[in-house]
Motif scaffolding. Structure first.
Motif, PDB file in Angstrom:
ATOM      1  N   TRP A  63       0.031  -6.159  -3.451  1.00 19.82           N
ATOM      2  CA  TRP A  63      -1.162  -5.401  -3.812  1.00 19.82           C
ATOM      3  C   TRP A  63      -2.116  -5.379  -2.625  1.00 19.82           C
ATOM      4  O   TRP A  63      -1.974  -6.147  -1.668  1.00 19.82           O
ATOM      5  CB  TRP A  63      -1.858  -6.041  -5.017  1.00 19.82           C
ATOM      6  CG  TRP A  63      -2.224  -7.476  -4.791  1.00 19.82           C
ATOM      7  CD1 TRP A  63      -3.297  -7.960  -4.109  1.00 19.82           C
ATOM      8  CD2 TRP A  63      -1.467  -8.632  -5.213  1.00 19.82           C
ATOM      9  NE1 TRP A  63      -3.272  -9.338  -4.087  1.00 19.82           N
ATOM     10  CE2 TRP A  63      -2.161  -9.769  -4.749  1.00 19.82           C
ATOM     11  CE3 TRP A  63      -0.287  -8.793  -5.947  1.00 19.82           C
ATOM     12  CZ2 TRP A  63      -1.709 -11.053  -4.992  1.00 19.82           C
ATOM     13  CZ3 TRP A  63       0.169 -10.083  -6.183  1.00 19.82           C
ATOM     14  CH2 TRP A  63      -0.538 -11.193  -5.717  1.00 19.82           C
ATOM     15  N   SER A  64      -3.107  -4.511  -2.716  1.00 26.29           N
ATOM     16  CA  SER A  64      -4.159  -4.474  -1.692  1.00 26.29           C
ATOM     17  C   SER A  64      -5.553  -4.556  -2.304  1.00 26.29           C
ATOM     18  O   SER A  64      -6.536  -4.644  -1.567  1.00 26.29           O
ATOM     19  CB  SER A  64      -4.044  -3.196  -0.854  1.00 26.29           C
ATOM     20  OG  SER A  64      -4.167  -2.048  -1.668  1.00 26.29           O
ATOM     21  N   THR A 103      -1.279  -1.291 -11.236  1.00 24.31           N
ATOM     22  CA  THR A 103      -0.203  -2.164 -11.700  1.00 24.31           C
ATOM     23  C   THR A 103      -0.806  -3.220 -12.620  1.00 24.31           C
ATOM     24  O   THR A 103      -1.839  -3.808 -12.310  1.00 24.31           O
ATOM     25  CB  THR A 103       0.526  -2.833 -10.524  1.00 24.31           C
ATOM     26  OG1 THR A 103      -0.377  -3.690  -9.809  1.00 24.31           O
ATOM     27  CG2 THR A 103       1.072  -1.785  -9.559  1.00 24.31           C
ATOM     28  N   ARG A 121      -7.609  -6.516  -5.636  1.00 25.80           N
ATOM     29  CA  ARG A 121      -7.553  -7.400  -6.799  1.00 25.80           C
ATOM     30  C   ARG A 121      -8.931  -7.978  -7.091  1.00 25.80           C
ATOM     31  O   ARG A 121      -9.781  -8.056  -6.196  1.00 25.80           O
ATOM     32  CB  ARG A 121      -6.562  -8.552  -6.567  1.00 25.80           C
ATOM     33  CG  ARG A 121      -7.047  -9.573  -5.553  1.00 25.80           C
ATOM     34  CD  ARG A 121      -6.063 -10.697  -5.303  1.00 25.80           C
ATOM     35  NE  ARG A 121      -5.748 -11.443  -6.518  1.00 25.80           N
ATOM     36  CZ  ARG A 121      -5.020 -12.565  -6.528  1.00 25.80           C
ATOM     37  NH1 ARG A 121      -4.513 -13.047  -5.394  1.00 25.80           N
ATOM     38  NH2 ARG A 121      -4.787 -13.217  -7.637  1.00 25.80           N
ATOM     39  N   ARG A 128       7.695  -7.745  -9.013  1.00 30.67           N
ATOM     40  CA  ARG A 128       6.531  -8.488  -8.523  1.00 30.67           C
ATOM     41  C   ARG A 128       6.740  -9.970  -8.789  1.00 30.67           C
ATOM     42  O   ARG A 128       7.025 -10.381  -9.925  1.00 30.67           O
ATOM     43  CB  ARG A 128       5.226  -8.023  -9.179  1.00 30.67           C
ATOM     44  CG  ARG A 128       4.038  -8.904  -8.779  1.00 30.67           C
ATOM     45  CD  ARG A 128       2.705  -8.267  -9.095  1.00 30.67           C
ATOM     46  NE  ARG A 128       2.381  -7.197  -8.175  1.00 30.67           N
ATOM     47  CZ  ARG A 128       1.680  -6.109  -8.514  1.00 30.67           C
ATOM     48  NH1 ARG A 128       1.247  -5.962  -9.750  1.00 30.67           N
ATOM     49  NH2 ARG A 128       1.411  -5.182  -7.605  1.00 30.67           N
ATOM     50  N   ARG A 157       0.854  -1.187   0.000  1.00 29.71           N
ATOM     51  CA  ARG A 157       0.000   0.000   0.000  1.00 29.71           C
ATOM     52  C   ARG A 157       0.884   1.229   0.000  1.00 29.71           C
ATOM     53  O   ARG A 157       1.941   1.244   0.631  1.00 29.71           O
ATOM     54  CB  ARG A 157      -0.904   0.008   1.237  1.00 29.71           C
ATOM     55  CG  ARG A 157      -1.849   1.196   1.314  1.00 29.71           C
ATOM     56  CD  ARG A 157      -2.676   1.165   2.604  1.00 29.71           C
ATOM     57  NE  ARG A 157      -3.464   2.378   2.734  1.00 29.71           N
ATOM     58  CZ  ARG A 157      -3.015   3.528   3.227  1.00 29.71           C
ATOM     59  NH1 ARG A 157      -1.757   3.608   3.651  1.00 29.71           N
ATOM     60  NH2 ARG A 157      -3.783   4.592   3.291  1.00 29.71           N
ATOM     61  N   ILE A 180      -2.874  -0.369  -3.823  1.00 31.91           N
ATOM     62  CA  ILE A 180      -2.151  -0.874  -4.989  1.00 31.91           C
ATOM     63  C   ILE A 180      -3.072  -1.878  -5.673  1.00 31.91           C
ATOM     64  O   ILE A 180      -3.441  -2.899  -5.088  1.00 31.91           O
ATOM     65  CB  ILE A 180      -0.818  -1.528  -4.596  1.00 31.91           C
ATOM     66  CG1 ILE A 180       0.091  -0.501  -3.907  1.00 31.91           C
ATOM     67  CG2 ILE A 180      -0.132  -2.109  -5.823  1.00 31.91           C
ATOM     68  CD1 ILE A 180       1.402  -1.078  -3.393  1.00 31.91           C
ATOM     69  N   LEU A 214      -4.078  -4.583  -8.454  1.00 26.52           N
ATOM     70  CA  LEU A 214      -3.516  -5.622  -9.316  1.00 26.52           C
ATOM     71  C   LEU A 214      -4.435  -5.871 -10.505  1.00 26.52           C
ATOM     72  O   LEU A 214      -5.600  -6.237 -10.335  1.00 26.52           O
ATOM     73  CB  LEU A 214      -3.330  -6.919  -8.523  1.00 26.52           C
ATOM     74  CG  LEU A 214      -2.898  -8.143  -9.332  1.00 26.52           C
ATOM     75  CD1 LEU A 214      -1.528  -7.944  -9.957  1.00 26.52           C
ATOM     76  CD2 LEU A 214      -2.920  -9.399  -8.462  1.00 26.52           C
TER      77      LEU A 214
END
Length: 260
Positions: free
Chosen positions: A198-199, A82, A201, A174, A71, A226, A228
Motif C-alpha cells: 500500500w501507499s 483495498t 494508510r 496481501r 502503487r 493503494i 489500506l
C-alpha cells in the motif's frame, strides 16, 4: 474519468529461492572477512546480512524476496481501495457505502472467515468487487516468522478455500500485517499470485478515531495510490472510516478503480 479497471503490473515471483543463494553467498563473504580482517569485520558483515533479512521481512514494500505492488502506474486521479480482514459484520454496510459512492474495491479476505460467512463473500463478488488472498487463518502475531510448510498452508489453503466459496480465483495476495518472510514467494509463484502492499494508510486496524485516521490517509492521496483499509476491528469504527475516505475522495475528484 469513469470508474473502470486499470492496467497494473501483475508480477508473481519468478525466482522464489534466489534469496537463499544470495544469503549463502553473504555468509561465505562474512567468513572470509572474519578470517582476513578479524572478528570485528566478520561480526559487522554478519549483522548487515542478517539485518537485511529482517528488513526484507518486516518492511511491507520491500522487494528483497520478490515483487510487490505499492502503487498503480497511473497519473490519473484514481486510487485502489483495498479492505483487509473480512468478511465481518461490517461487510454489508461497507458494500452499501461503496454502492452509494459508485466505488469499487478489492476485499482481501481471510479464508476461514469467508468459509464461516459464505453469503457475505459471495455478495462482495456479486456487487462487482475484487477478492484477494489474505491467508487462511490470519496469524497476526506470527505470520512473519512462519516456516515454509506452515506458510505454504496459509497461502495455498486460502486460495483453494476462497475459490470454493466465491467461484473466483484470487490474483492478488496481501501478507498478514504486510510482513512477508522469504517463504512467501514459493507459494505465490505456484499459484500465480502477485503481492500487494500500500501507499496510504491510517492504521485503522488498531486506531478508531475516524477524523484522525481519515486525515492521515488523505495526506497520502496521490494518483495511483493503494489505500489500506480494514473491517471488523474491535474499535467498531471501520465503516465510518471507509465513509470518510470515500467522501474525501469524492471531494478531491478521485475515483476508485480495481486492477482486476
Amino acid at each position: 474519468m469513469s470508474i473502470a479497471s486499470i492496467a497494473a503490473p501483475h508480477r508473481p515471483p519468478r525466482r522464489p529461492w534466489a534469496w537463499l543463494w544470495l544469503f549463502g553467498a553473504s555468509q561465505l563473504l562474512m567468513l572470509a572477512l572474519w578470517w582476513r580482517f578479524g572478528w570485528a569485520a566478520g561480526l559487522l558483515a554478519m549483522l548487515v546480512s542478517h539485518g537485511a533479512m529482517f528488513w526484507g521481512t518486516l518492511w511491507p514494500r520491500s522487494r528483497l524476496f520478490g515483487p510487490v505492488l505499492a502503487r498503480l502506474p497511473t497519473q490519473a486521479r484514481a486510487m485502489w481501495l483495498t479492505i483487509d480482514d473480512g468478511p465481518s459484520d461490517d461487510t454489508p454496510a461497507m458494500l452499501d457505502l461503496l454502492d452509494a459512492y459508485g466505488a469499487k474495491a478489492t476485499f482481501f479476505l481471510v479464508a476461514e472467515r469467508a468459509a464461516a460467512r459464505p453469503q457475505l463473500a459471495r455478495e462482495i463478488v456479486r456487487r462487482g468487487h475484487g477478492i484477494g488472498n489474505h491467508s487462511q487463518s490470519h496469524p497476526q502475531a506470527w505470520f512473519w516468522a512462519l516456516g515454509p510448510g506452515r506458510m505454504a498452508a496459509e497461502i495455498e489453503q486460502a486460495q483453494a478455500g476462497l475459490r470454493a466459496v466465491t467461484g473466483v480465483t484470487p490474483r492478488w495476495f496481501r501478507a498478514v500485517v504486510g510482513m512477508a518472510n522469504p517463504f512467501v514467494s514459493a507459494s505465490l509463484k505456484k499459484l500465480a499470485l502477485a503481492r500487494v502492499a500500500w501507499s496510504a494508510r491510517g492504521f485503522d486496524g488498531v486506531r478508531g478515531e475516524p477524523d484522525s485516521v481519515v486525515a492521515r490517509i488523505v495526506a497520502d492521496f496521490r494518483p495511483g495510490a493503494i489505500v489500506l483499509l480494514h473491517e471488523g476491528a474491535p474499535h467498531g469504527n471501520n465503516v465510518a472510516i471507509v465513509e470518510g475516505v470515500l467522501r474525501a475522495m469524492k471531494d478531491a475528484g478521485y475515483v476508485a478503480v480495481v486492477p482486476e
